[in-house]
Every structure is written in structure tokens, then in C-alpha cells.
Design a protein around this motif. Structure first.
Motif, mmCIF file in Angstrom:
data_model
loop_
_atom_site.group_PDB
_atom_site.id
_atom_site.type_symbol
_atom_site.label_atom_id
_atom_site.label_comp_id
_atom_site.label_asym_id
_atom_site.label_seq_id
_atom_site.Cartn_x
_atom_site.Cartn_y
_atom_site.Cartn_z
ATOM 1 N N GLU A 1 0.830 -1.201 0.000
ATOM 2 C CA GLU A 1 0.000 0.000 0.000
ATOM 3 C C GLU A 1 0.868 1.257 0.000
ATOM 4 O O GLU A 1 0.561 2.237 -0.676
ATOM 5 C CB GLU A 1 -0.934 0.009 1.211
ATOM 6 N N LEU A 2 1.967 1.206 0.754
ATOM 7 C CA LEU A 2 2.902 2.336 0.755
ATOM 8 C C LEU A 2 3.505 2.543 -0.629
ATOM 9 O O LEU A 2 3.581 3.674 -1.117
ATOM 10 C CB LEU A 2 4.024 2.088 1.762
ATOM 11 N N ALA A 3 3.950 1.452 -1.247
ATOM 12 C CA ALA A 3 4.551 1.553 -2.579
ATOM 13 C C ALA A 3 3.564 2.161 -3.567
ATOM 14 O O ALA A 3 3.925 3.041 -4.360
ATOM 15 C CB ALA A 3 5.012 0.174 -3.055
ATOM 16 N N SER A 4 2.322 1.737 -3.497
ATOM 17 C CA SER A 4 1.298 2.256 -4.397
ATOM 18 C C SER A 4 1.006 3.725 -4.110
ATOM 19 O O SER A 4 0.946 4.553 -5.016
ATOM 20 C CB SER A 4 0.024 1.420 -4.256
ATOM 21 N N LEU B 1 8.245 -1.537 -4.735
ATOM 22 C CA LEU B 1 8.034 -2.261 -3.481
ATOM 23 C C LEU B 1 9.355 -2.545 -2.777
ATOM 24 O O LEU B 1 9.466 -2.401 -1.558
ATOM 25 C CB LEU B 1 7.262 -3.559 -3.743
ATOM 26 N N GLY B 2 10.373 -2.933 -3.529
ATOM 27 C CA GLY B 2 11.680 -3.224 -2.938
ATOM 28 C C GLY B 2 12.281 -2.009 -2.241
ATOM 29 O O GLY B 2 12.906 -2.135 -1.189
ATOM 30 N N THR B 3 12.093 -0.833 -2.827
ATOM 31 C CA THR B 3 12.593 0.401 -2.221
ATOM 32 C C THR B 3 11.911 0.650 -0.884
ATOM 33 O O THR B 3 12.553 0.965 0.113
ATOM 34 C CB THR B 3 12.355 1.598 -3.165
ATOM 35 N N VAL B 4 10.595 0.482 -0.859
ATOM 36 C CA VAL B 4 9.838 0.694 0.373
ATOM 37 C C VAL B 4 10.311 -0.270 1.455
ATOM 38 O O VAL B 4 10.549 0.124 2.599
ATOM 39 C CB VAL B 4 8.323 0.545 0.114
ATOM 40 N N LYS B 5 10.478 -1.541 1.098
ATOM 41 C CA LYS B 5 10.922 -2.532 2.084
ATOM 42 C C LYS B 5 12.309 -2.201 2.613
ATOM 43 O O LYS B 5 12.573 -2.302 3.814
ATOM 44 C CB LYS B 5 10.900 -3.934 1.471
ATOM 45 N N THR B 6 13.219 -1.802 1.729
ATOM 46 C CA THR B 6 14.577 -1.452 2.136
ATOM 47 C C THR B 6 14.568 -0.247 3.058
ATOM 48 O O THR B 6 15.228 -0.235 4.100
ATOM 49 C CB THR B 6 15.462 -1.185 0.903
ATOM 50 N N TRP B 7 13.815 0.795 2.677
ATOM 51 C CA TRP B 7 13.741 1.994 3.501
ATOM 52 C C TRP B 7 13.160 1.673 4.871
ATOM 53 O O TRP B 7 13.637 2.177 5.882
ATOM 54 C CB TRP B 7 12.899 3.060 2.825
ATOM 55 N N MET B 8 12.128 0.832 4.912
ATOM 56 C CA MET B 8 11.521 0.472 6.186
ATOM 57 C C MET B 8 12.536 -0.263 7.069
ATOM 58 O O MET B 8 12.696 0.070 8.243
ATOM 59 C CB MET B 8 10.283 -0.417 5.970
#
Length: 194
Positions: free
Chosen positions: A163-166, A172-179
Motif C-alpha cells: 500500500e505504501l509503494a502504491s 516495493l523493494g525500495t519501500v521494504k529497504t527503507w523500512m
């Protein structure tokens, strides 16, 4: 010819729906809509929304009837999983529509307001909570702005990685890495304040 069970009747109707027989879809609807509507209503909590979910679900049944496998689940359970999935998707879309990304997330007043109901109201507890909130605010300020926004949205708005990526139009990979990196930085920073 042996008497067919309710499950067998539904499986036969699903087979016919898979062959794009519209009368079979109507029969399937007539036999199952009340129960599936009840499930949708329990999940979304609103009659109009439940009707929308039910309609989307039967479109999904029409499109995916060929994917049904009797060996994996009874027909009503399979249709119930479709309804549940559509209902949860509906709730996620509603939450995303309400999301206001242009509001400053890292404002300490917002964090205090969101956590106010969950804090014990004794003077000592309020002082500790205030110190923790201030420490969290300082630690959040040390993150890069984009990473701070991802963490804030994830926790304050209860958004999943996808949902964040969207919402942020990021991979999605960027969001997961940043998190992952941001939470590690926050852990280290908060450990110094304890």
C-alpha cells in the motif's frame, strides 16, 4: 442416479459457470448470495459496501470459476475466500482514498493526538510518555525525509508495504529497504534515549 449433495450441486454450477453459462451463474447467485452477503457485511460493516463487495465477488467467480478445484476446498468455502479477499481489498482501497499524503506526518502533535487514548493518565505516565514521544520525534528527525514519510505512513496510517509503494509511487523493494533501514536506525537511536 444418486441424489446430489449441496456441495455437488454447487460444484456442477461452478463447472457450468466456467463454461460461461449465464443461467448457471444466476442459479449459483440465488443459492449462495445471502450467505456470501452476510460474510461481506461482517467484514466491511456497511450494507451498501457489502453489496458492492458481493457484486465484485460474483464477477470474480464468473472470471475464475475454471480455477476452482474441488479437491482443495468445498465450493462455498472457495467462494467465501473470494468474498473475504474482495472485502479486504475494498477496505484497503477505502483507507487509501482517505489517505492525505500532503499532511505533515512528523508533527509531534499528531503523534500525541493519535496515541492519547492509549496512554495511562497519571502524572508519571504522562511525563514518561511525553519523554518517549520527544525522543521518538528527535529520532524521526534524523531520518531522511522520504524514509521518515514511509515509516510514519506505515505506523500512523497502518499501511502495508504494498500500500505504501502504491500510495507513494515507489518500487516495493525500495519501500521494504527503507523500512528495514529506518527501523534499525530508530531502534539504535531510541536505545540511546532509554
Amino acid at each position: 442416479m444418486s441424489a446430489s449433495t449441496p456441495d455437488q450441486e454447487l460444484m456442477d454450477l461452478l463447472d457450468r459457470v466456467a463454461r460461461r453459462e449465464e443461467p448457471a451463474l444466476k442459479l449459483l447467485y440465488d443459492q449462495t448470495a445471502a450467505r456470501l452477503y452476510g460474510l461481506a457485511l461482517r467484514i466491511v460493516g456497511n450494507r451498501e459496501w457489502a453489496e458492492d463487495v458481493l457484486q465484485e465477488s460474483f464477477l470474480g467467480i464468473w472470471r475464475n470459476a475454471g480455477a476452482y478445484r474441488a479437491s482443495l476446498s468445498p465450493p462455498l468455502a472457495w467462494m467465501g475466500m473470494l468474498v473475504r479477499s474482495r472485502a479486504l481489498d475494498f477496505l484497503r482501497r477505502r483507507r487509501a482514498e482517505r489517505l492525505h499524503l500532503h499532511v505533515a506526518i512528523d508533527d509531534i502533535a499528531e503523534i500525541d493526538a493519535l496515541t492519547q487514548d492509549h496512554v495511562a493518565h497519571g502524572p508519571l505516565q504522562e511525563a514518561e510518555a511525553s519523554e518517549q514521544a520527544a525522543a521518538l520525534h528527535q529520532c524521526l528527525q534524523r531520518l531522511e525525509q522520504a524514509q521518515r514519510q514511509v515509516v510514519s505512513l506505515a505506523y500512523l496510517r497502518d499501511l502495508s508495504h504494498s500500500e505504501l509503494a502504491s500510495a507513494l509511487k515507489l518500487p516495493l523493494g525500495t519501500v521494504k529497504t527503507w523500512m528495514r533501514r529506518s527501523l534499525e536506525q530508530l531502534r539504535k537511536c531510541m536505545a540511546r534515549h532509554v
